[in-house]
Write an enzyme that holds these catalytic residues in place. Structure first.
Site, PDB file in Angstrom:
ATOM      1  N   HIS A  61       9.912  27.344 -29.482  1.00 14.64           N
ATOM      2  CA  HIS A  61       9.265  28.348 -28.625  1.00 14.64           C
ATOM      3  C   HIS A  61       9.446  29.763 -29.186  1.00 14.64           C
ATOM      4  O   HIS A  61      10.401  30.458 -28.861  1.00 14.64           O
ATOM      5  CB  HIS A  61       9.902  28.251 -27.222  1.00 14.64           C
ATOM      6  CG  HIS A  61       9.126  28.926 -26.151  1.00 14.64           C
ATOM      7  ND1 HIS A  61       9.029  28.414 -24.884  1.00 14.64           N
ATOM      8  CD2 HIS A  61       8.403  30.062 -26.131  1.00 14.64           C
ATOM      9  CE1 HIS A  61       8.289  29.216 -24.135  1.00 14.64           C
ATOM     10  NE2 HIS A  61       7.902  30.232 -24.869  1.00 14.64           N
ATOM     11  N   HIS A  63       7.418  33.496 -30.096  1.00 16.66           N
ATOM     12  CA  HIS A  63       6.225  34.348 -30.011  1.00 16.66           C
ATOM     13  C   HIS A  63       6.164  35.220 -31.258  1.00 16.66           C
ATOM     14  O   HIS A  63       7.027  36.067 -31.481  1.00 16.66           O
ATOM     15  CB  HIS A  63       6.273  35.218 -28.747  1.00 16.66           C
ATOM     16  CG  HIS A  63       6.188  34.419 -27.484  1.00 16.66           C
ATOM     17  ND1 HIS A  63       4.994  33.960 -26.969  1.00 16.66           N
ATOM     18  CD2 HIS A  63       7.154  33.955 -26.654  1.00 16.66           C
ATOM     19  CE1 HIS A  63       5.224  33.256 -25.860  1.00 16.66           C
ATOM     20  NE2 HIS A  63       6.531  33.244 -25.652  1.00 16.66           N
ATOM     21  N   LEU A  64       5.127  34.978 -32.077  1.00 17.53           N
ATOM     22  CA  LEU A  64       5.031  35.678 -33.359  1.00 17.53           C
ATOM     23  C   LEU A  64       4.332  37.029 -33.251  1.00 17.53           C
ATOM     24  O   LEU A  64       4.502  37.892 -34.103  1.00 17.53           O
ATOM     25  CB  LEU A  64       4.248  34.822 -34.364  1.00 17.53           C
ATOM     26  CG  LEU A  64       4.856  33.488 -34.782  1.00 17.53           C
ATOM     27  CD1 LEU A  64       3.949  32.805 -35.790  1.00 17.53           C
ATOM     28  CD2 LEU A  64       6.229  33.701 -35.379  1.00 17.53           C
ATOM     29  N   ARG A  65       3.467  37.170 -32.265  1.00 19.61           N
ATOM     30  CA  ARG A  65       2.675  38.398 -32.040  1.00 19.61           C
ATOM     31  C   ARG A  65       1.572  38.619 -33.068  1.00 19.61           C
ATOM     32  O   ARG A  65       0.800  39.548 -32.942  1.00 19.61           O
ATOM     33  CB  ARG A  65       3.565  39.650 -31.965  1.00 19.61           C
ATOM     34  CG  ARG A  65       4.643  39.595 -30.895  1.00 19.61           C
ATOM     35  CD  ARG A  65       4.076  39.470 -29.492  1.00 19.61           C
ATOM     36  NE  ARG A  65       5.120  39.578 -28.482  1.00 19.61           N
ATOM     37  CZ  ARG A  65       5.188  38.794 -27.400  1.00 19.61           C
ATOM     38  NH1 ARG A  65       4.285  37.866 -27.180  1.00 19.61           N
ATOM     39  NH2 ARG A  65       6.151  38.969 -26.520  1.00 19.61           N
ATOM     40  N   ASN A  95      -0.206  32.504 -27.336  1.00 22.51           N
ATOM     41  CA  ASN A  95      -0.715  33.670 -26.593  1.00 22.51           C
ATOM     42  C   ASN A  95      -0.790  34.927 -27.455  1.00 22.51           C
ATOM     43  O   ASN A  95      -0.232  35.968 -27.135  1.00 22.51           O
ATOM     44  CB  ASN A  95       0.140  33.928 -25.340  1.00 22.51           C
ATOM     45  CG  ASN A  95       1.578  34.266 -25.659  1.00 22.51           C
ATOM     46  OD1 ASN A  95       2.082  33.912 -26.730  1.00 22.51           O
ATOM     47  ND2 ASN A  95       2.247  34.946 -24.754  1.00 22.51           N
ATOM     48  N   ASP A 155       1.405  28.702 -22.434  1.00 23.11           N
ATOM     49  CA  ASP A 155       2.626  29.467 -22.174  1.00 23.11           C
ATOM     50  C   ASP A 155       2.341  30.944 -21.889  1.00 23.11           C
ATOM     51  O   ASP A 155       1.531  31.574 -22.543  1.00 23.11           O
ATOM     52  CB  ASP A 155       3.603  29.383 -23.351  1.00 23.11           C
ATOM     53  CG  ASP A 155       4.880  30.149 -23.042  1.00 23.11           C
ATOM     54  OD1 ASP A 155       5.433  29.940 -21.960  1.00 23.11           O
ATOM     55  OD2 ASP A 155       5.299  30.975 -23.862  1.00 23.11           O
ATOM     56  N   ASN A 281      10.687  36.157 -18.116  1.00 26.22           N
ATOM     57  CA  ASN A 281       9.966  35.223 -17.274  1.00 26.22           C
ATOM     58  C   ASN A 281      10.033  33.815 -17.874  1.00 26.22           C
ATOM     59  O   ASN A 281       9.561  33.618 -18.986  1.00 26.22           O
ATOM     60  CB  ASN A 281       8.496  35.664 -17.150  1.00 26.22           C
ATOM     61  CG  ASN A 281       7.742  34.817 -16.152  1.00 26.22           C
ATOM     62  OD1 ASN A 281       8.347  34.132 -15.324  1.00 26.22           O
ATOM     63  ND2 ASN A 281       6.424  34.852 -16.226  1.00 26.22           N
ATOM     64  N   ASP A 308      12.370  31.218 -26.884  1.00 25.70           N
ATOM     65  CA  ASP A 308      11.374  32.069 -26.208  1.00 25.70           C
ATOM     66  C   ASP A 308      11.457  33.496 -26.773  1.00 25.70           C
ATOM     67  O   ASP A 308      11.324  34.468 -26.040  1.00 25.70           O
ATOM     68  CB  ASP A 308      11.564  32.066 -24.685  1.00 25.70           C
ATOM     69  CG  ASP A 308      10.328  32.600 -23.954  1.00 25.70           C
ATOM     70  OD1 ASP A 308       9.325  32.938 -24.607  1.00 25.70           O
ATOM     71  OD2 ASP A 308      10.386  32.705 -22.707  1.00 25.70           O
ATOM     72  N   HIS A 312       8.905  42.916 -28.146  1.00 23.03           N
ATOM     73  CA  HIS A 312       8.111  43.939 -27.474  1.00 23.03           C
ATOM     74  C   HIS A 312       8.392  45.301 -28.090  1.00 23.03           C
ATOM     75  O   HIS A 312       9.522  45.594 -28.468  1.00 23.03           O
ATOM     76  CB  HIS A 312       8.434  43.996 -25.980  1.00 23.03           C
ATOM     77  CG  HIS A 312       7.841  42.869 -25.200  1.00 23.03           C
ATOM     78  ND1 HIS A 312       6.482  42.705 -25.052  1.00 23.03           N
ATOM     79  CD2 HIS A 312       8.409  41.841 -24.529  1.00 23.03           C
ATOM     80  CE1 HIS A 312       6.244  41.611 -24.322  1.00 23.03           C
ATOM     81  NE2 HIS A 312       7.402  41.065 -24.000  1.00 23.03           N
TER      82      HIS A 312
HETATM   83 ZN    ZN Z   1       6.732  30.931 -20.937  1.00 26.12          ZN
END
Ligand code: ZN
Length: 437
Positions: A61, A63-65, A95, A155, A281, A308, A312
């Site tokens: 899980h 997030h690479l952006r 996402n 996700d 979240n 996760d 940011h």
């Molecule tokens: Zn999530």
């Protein structure tokens, strides 16, 4: 192709049930031999005495952006962060902007990861077009693409429409693919800033009840039983969800689950300072929930520790609590938090931690080259010092972002070397910008 001889480490491989002091010889990209007093003529020597040699970690899980928010993270910076954290494979969440809901986006992300060569960048495809929960994404194409997508998820959003969830699961069965859910009932969670309970009442912040997660988890388990689809629950955060998984597993459902380092390390007490870095979240939960998540990890109910990792930009995270986006970094602190909060705290032992971070997530994704130190298999290896103490410093992270809630925290366990497909990506805790061949 270079050769390496890791001398005298504690070799822990849950896949082959090995746990002994030995040498590991890496040659031609594979584990050439494991044994006592190995002689690797011409091999570069690494003294691994006191260190643990284990299969590289696999993050389900991340997030690479990229594409879309390359100011926050890129596939390159996330790959470097992953290598620094001891990972040899990560799974990118869809996402991004554009959303990964077609084979062209999936293949681009996967191919860029390959080109960089620091870690195996796997891709999770979206369940629905644009993550809108209404029209199915190009699931078949993504599954058959060069990226060979095996996990699908919206996700960031829970799938609200139960009929859409059912139909999608029915479709996924044909590919033996995984339906992965961000369990969140949108109406129950609407406007929530933190876990609902005594602390949210005291702080005057709107709460997200545990039931917002548990209702969707229960629905998905029922639908997975109905359809025969493989179900994976992302970032399990409540005692109730752990219990649902435990029961469903006992009944033979094809269900797996993950928990994040922050959900076993921090409780909602961390919100007392209204620090936006603590906003995530699902939210940080109660003491009882954290205890239940730890029990679930220790007894095998929860299969994997997944980060996760959610970068940011400073200007977005550093605003009033209510406006800050949820999410925190995870790749570079996960193992140390696992050792500090789970192993040193006496909840589970090192081989179990390695199973949770490597062997079981590799099996979930179907990555044969990961999660094992079997002789002859690809040399995806992490070497770490299990007792070294260090202090997390946000400014020295490989990630492009700085939003770790663990800055200044003293932790135990430090990654020394990482090998990806036989090449070092990290040596002496330093990421090699150009992988040595
Ligand atoms: Zn999530």
């Amino acid at each position: 192709m270079s050769e390496w001889l890791l001398k005298g480490g504690r070799v822990i491989d849950p896949a082959t049930e090995r746990d002994e002091i030995a040498d590991v010889h890496i040659a031609d990209g594979v584990i050439a031999a494991i044994g006592k007093s190995l002689q690797g003529v011409g091999a570069e020597l690494i003294d691994a005495q006191g260190a643990v040699i284990a299969p590289g970690f696999v993050d389900l899980h991340t997030h690479l952006r990229e594409p879309g928010r390359e100011d926050e993270e890129t596939i390159a910076s996330a790959s470097a962060a992953a290598a620094a954290g001891g990972y040899t494979a990560i799974c990118a969440m869809p996402n991004t902007d554009p959303v990964c809901d077609t084979s062209s986006v999936a293949e681009k992300v996967w191919a860029l990861g390959r080109e960089l060569g620091l870690v195996d960048v796997r891709v999770a495809g979206a369940l629905s077009r644009g993550l809108e929960g209404a029209v199915m994404a190009d699931i078949g194409e993504m599954a058959r693409s060069a990226a060979r997508v095996t996990m699908f998820t919206d996700d960031g959003h829970g799938v609200q429409d139960s009929l859409f969830a059912r139909r999608t699961m029915e479709y996924l069965v044909a590919f033996d693919a995984i339906y992965a859910e961000h369990c969140e009932d949108a109406a129950l969670a609407a406007g929530g800033q933190m876990n609902e309970g005594d602390r949210s009442a005291a702080l005057g912040l709107r709460g997200i009840p545990a039931e917002a997660e548990e209702l969707m988890a229960a629905r998905d388990i029922a639908l997975a039983k109905l359809t025969g689809c493989r179900l994976h629950l992302l970032h399990i955060s409540t005692a109730g969800t752990v219990e649902l998984v435990r029961r469903a597993r006992a009944e033979g459902a094809r269900i797996t689950g993950e928990a994040t380092p922050h959900h076993f390390t921090l409780t909602d007490a961390a919100l007392e300072t209204y620090d936006p870095l603590m906003k995530v979240n699902p939210p940080l939960r109660s003491d009882d929930d954290v205890a239940a998540v730890i029990r679930g990890l220790a007894d095998g109910t929860i299969d994997a520790i997944a980060t996760d990792h959610a970068p940011h930009a400073v200007e977005e995270k550093d605003q009033e609590f209510g406006y800050a986006p949820p999410g925190m970094l995870g790749l570079e602190t996960a193992m140390a938090l696992g050792i500090t909060e789970l192993v040193a705290a006496g909840h589970l032992d090192l081989p179990v931690l390695i199973e949770l971070m490597s062997t079981r997530p590799a099996r979930i994704l179907g990555l044969d080259a990961q999660g094992s130190l079997e002789v002859g298999s690809a040399a995806n290896v992490v070497v770490f010092d299990p007792v070294a103490r260090w202090t997390v410093d946000a400014s020295s992270l490989q990630s492009k972002s700085r939003n770790t809630p663990f800055h200044g925290r003293e932790v135990t366990g430090r990654v020394m070397h990482t090998f990806f497909e036989g090449r070092p990506t990290v040596l002496d805790s330093k990421v090699l910008s150009e992988a040595t061949t």
